[in-house]
Design an enzyme around this catalytic site. Sequence first.
Site, PDB file in Angstrom:
ATOM      1  N   HIS A 264      -5.430  -1.626   0.701  1.00  0.00           N
ATOM      2  CA  HIS A 264      -6.354  -1.739  -0.441  1.00  0.00           C
ATOM      3  C   HIS A 264      -5.710  -1.112  -1.660  1.00  0.00           C
ATOM      4  CE1 HIS A 264     -10.039  -1.529  -2.820  1.00  0.00           C
ATOM      5  NE2 HIS A 264     -10.496  -2.447  -1.999  1.00  0.00           N
ATOM      6  N   GLU A 322     -12.667  -6.196   4.929  1.00  0.00           N
ATOM      7  CA  GLU A 322     -12.643  -7.578   5.415  1.00  0.00           C
ATOM      8  C   GLU A 322     -12.514  -7.683   6.929  1.00  0.00           C
ATOM      9  OE1 GLU A 322     -13.812  -9.189   3.330  1.00  0.00           O
ATOM     10  OE2 GLU A 322     -12.606  -9.750   1.610  1.00  0.00           O
TER      11      GLU A 322
HETATM   12  N1  ACO Z   1       0.110  -6.080   5.557  1.00  0.00           N
HETATM   13  C1  ACO Z   1       1.429  -5.843   5.445  1.00  0.00           C
HETATM   14  N2  ACO Z   1       1.993  -5.248   4.382  1.00  0.00           N
HETATM   15  C2  ACO Z   1       1.174  -4.909   3.376  1.00  0.00           C
HETATM   16  C3  ACO Z   1      -0.200  -5.114   3.410  1.00  0.00           C
HETATM   17  C4  ACO Z   1      -0.743  -5.728   4.571  1.00  0.00           C
HETATM   18  N3  ACO Z   1      -2.048  -5.976   4.684  1.00  0.00           N
HETATM   19  N4  ACO Z   1      -0.749  -4.672   2.274  1.00  0.00           N
HETATM   20  C5  ACO Z   1       0.241  -4.193   1.537  1.00  0.00           C
HETATM   21  N5  ACO Z   1       1.416  -4.318   2.195  1.00  0.00           N
HETATM   22  C6  ACO Z   1       2.739  -3.873   1.762  1.00  0.00           C
HETATM   23  C7  ACO Z   1       3.377  -4.834   0.778  1.00  0.00           C
HETATM   24  O1  ACO Z   1       4.078  -5.840   1.419  1.00  0.00           O
HETATM   25  C8  ACO Z   1       4.270  -3.878  -0.007  1.00  0.00           C
HETATM   26  O2  ACO Z   1       5.383  -3.596   0.784  1.00  0.00           O
HETATM   27  P1  ACO Z   1       6.829  -3.376   0.111  1.00  0.00           P
HETATM   28  O3  ACO Z   1       6.646  -2.321  -0.928  1.00  0.00           O
HETATM   29  O4  ACO Z   1       7.674  -2.985   1.264  1.00  0.00           O
HETATM   30  O5  ACO Z   1       7.185  -4.696  -0.494  1.00  0.00           O
HETATM   31  C9  ACO Z   1       3.432  -2.615  -0.074  1.00  0.00           C
HETATM   32  O6  ACO Z   1       2.576  -2.645   1.064  1.00  0.00           O
HETATM   33  C10 ACO Z   1       2.594  -2.488  -1.329  1.00  0.00           C
HETATM   34  O7  ACO Z   1       1.973  -3.744  -1.575  1.00  0.00           O
HETATM   35  P2  ACO Z   1       1.190  -4.109  -2.910  1.00  0.00           P
HETATM   36  O8  ACO Z   1       0.949  -5.563  -2.929  1.00  0.00           O
HETATM   37  O9  ACO Z   1       1.883  -3.488  -4.085  1.00  0.00           O
HETATM   38  O10 ACO Z   1      -0.119  -3.305  -2.698  1.00  0.00           O
HETATM   39  P3  ACO Z   1      -1.505  -3.605  -3.374  1.00  0.00           P
HETATM   40  O11 ACO Z   1      -2.148  -2.310  -3.660  1.00  0.00           O
HETATM   41  O12 ACO Z   1      -1.373  -4.530  -4.511  1.00  0.00           O
HETATM   42  O13 ACO Z   1      -2.239  -4.360  -2.191  1.00  0.00           O
HETATM   43  C11 ACO Z   1      -3.864  -5.692  -1.183  1.00  0.00           C
HETATM   44  C12 ACO Z   1      -3.591  -4.436  -2.031  1.00  0.00           C
HETATM   45  C13 ACO Z   1      -3.624  -6.913  -2.048  1.00  0.00           C
HETATM   46  C14 ACO Z   1      -5.315  -5.675  -0.727  1.00  0.00           C
HETATM   47  C15 ACO Z   1      -2.909  -5.698   0.048  1.00  0.00           C
HETATM   48  O14 ACO Z   1      -3.071  -4.526   0.813  1.00  0.00           O
HETATM   49  C16 ACO Z   1      -3.079  -6.935   0.920  1.00  0.00           C
HETATM   50  O15 ACO Z   1      -2.506  -7.975   0.607  1.00  0.00           O
HETATM   51  N6  ACO Z   1      -3.878  -6.842   2.034  1.00  0.00           N
HETATM   52  C17 ACO Z   1      -4.113  -7.993   2.862  1.00  0.00           C
HETATM   53  C18 ACO Z   1      -5.180  -8.886   2.239  1.00  0.00           C
HETATM   54  C19 ACO Z   1      -6.560  -8.282   2.324  1.00  0.00           C
HETATM   55  O16 ACO Z   1      -6.959  -7.722   3.348  1.00  0.00           O
HETATM   56  N7  ACO Z   1      -7.311  -8.430   1.223  1.00  0.00           N
HETATM   57  C20 ACO Z   1      -8.678  -7.922   1.115  1.00  0.00           C
HETATM   58  C21 ACO Z   1      -8.698  -6.689   0.261  1.00  0.00           C
HETATM   59  S1  ACO Z   1     -10.297  -5.971   0.203  1.00  0.00           S
HETATM   60  C22 ACO Z   1     -11.148  -6.912  -0.930  1.00  0.00           C
HETATM   61  O17 ACO Z   1     -10.644  -7.488  -1.863  1.00  0.00           O
HETATM   62  C23 ACO Z   1     -12.598  -7.035  -0.732  1.00  0.00           C
END
Ligand code: ACO
Length: 385
Positions: A264, A322
């Site tokens: 998140h 989620e």
């Molecule tokens: N699985 C694997 N790796 C992940 C995940 C995940 N769920 N989430 C983040 N990461 C990793 C990224 O790949 C990145 O890795 P790196 O630095 O080695 O390249 C690092 O963690 C940081 O990622 P960002 O995209 O910068 O983190 P951000 O804060 O933008 O992500 C997000 C937040 C978009 C929710 C992300 O965690 C994600 O994509 N989760 C999966 C989708 C999801 O569950 N969405 C629902 C969110 S809750 C809502 O909106 C109600």
Amino acid sequence: MTASSPSPDGGEVIETRLSRVDGLAGELVIGGYRVEELAPQATFEEVAFLLWQGRLPDAGELESLHSRLAAARVLPEASLELLGRAAASRMPVMDALRLGVDSLGLTLTADSADEALAARLVAATPALVGAYWRLLQGEAPVVAPADLSHAAAYLFQIFGSAPRPEAARGLETYLNTVVDHGLNASTYTARVIASTRSDMVSAVVGALGALKGPLHGGAPGPAFDMVFDIIEKSNDSGRPLADEAEAWVRQAVAAGERIMGFGHRVYKVRDPRADVLGAAAERLYRGSDRQEFYRQAQTIEDVAVRVLGEMKPGRNLKTNVEFYTALLLHGVGLPTELFTPTFGVARVAGWTAHILEQMKFGRLIRPLEKYVGEGGRRWVPLAGR
Ligand code: ACO
């Protein structure tokens, strides 16, 4: 009071009285109440009133809101006609919902942005999802009896019969839990549109567009598919579920994929909504023949958090809302295609409250950009490039 003011670093800070998200403490407060206290006890109607008015309703006010919502569940013919055409081309449910909300503009008499229109949008959203789902199944839309609660009416609009009280309560707890959450992407979208003094329908349509993406509201379907896939693989291979989950998550993360339902932007600890929804799902599954499924999902969750911690150190990737949304909505009986639209059914109350707040107190939202492109270029005519 103004709803936006410059921050010390020159960015824009938007003030709101609607919800407070503390990502380090893992706390969510909606209208002054902790989500753990509000969501399992309140009706959705009470929560919507709280967001719009800043306080809980008394009995008369609640009855009046209930009647207004019941009346507004009857969809205009023009909207139903449009949904019929969308169903004929098998349009995805979120796209049909966006189209349906936009079509309400056909029958609005004034370009108002008040609580009456907010209530109309909140009532119409589940009616549109229910009608469209039935049309996709080749069934006629139904109008829910006026005495049903908002949550029960939504299930009636989908399935054509009154739901079990436990299912309606499970859904209601979900709707309350996700009704509002600070400046998430879809709410921010709605506020940006409202800040230009555009209209409420446009702001809700824009918010729906932002919600449907898999990084925001589109995650529970894939999260659920993952759980099912891992269980199926474990059944086929005879390997313990935890081993199968570990192999699945490792392989996906190594391939650069994201595990849906984890991570998140704001929460760096467990999302408090996951606990509220987890408890609601546990109540719903308890004693049923699906109890084992709930335990299996927990095993997969534990493995995913551990493997993500190992493979993405320092990222604090914990369970988000989620993952348990998927379990709870499945327990309520909803198909995966309706998970994201049901998020919209809840969040539309939050969006309309933000839109009203923005229109009342806000100024134009205009973040500053940081230019990172080229400069000082000279024009070269086509023949010379
Ligand atoms: N699985 C694997 N790796 C992940 C995940 C995940 N769920 N989430 C983040 N990461 C990793 C990224 O790949 C990145 O890795 P790196 O630095 O080695 O390249 C690092 O963690 C940081 O990622 P960002 O995209 O910068 O983190 P951000 O804060 O933008 O992500 C997000 C937040 C978009 C929710 C992300 O965690 C994600 O994509 N989760 C999966 C989708 C999801 O569950 N969405 C629902 C969110 S809750 C809502 O909106 C109600």
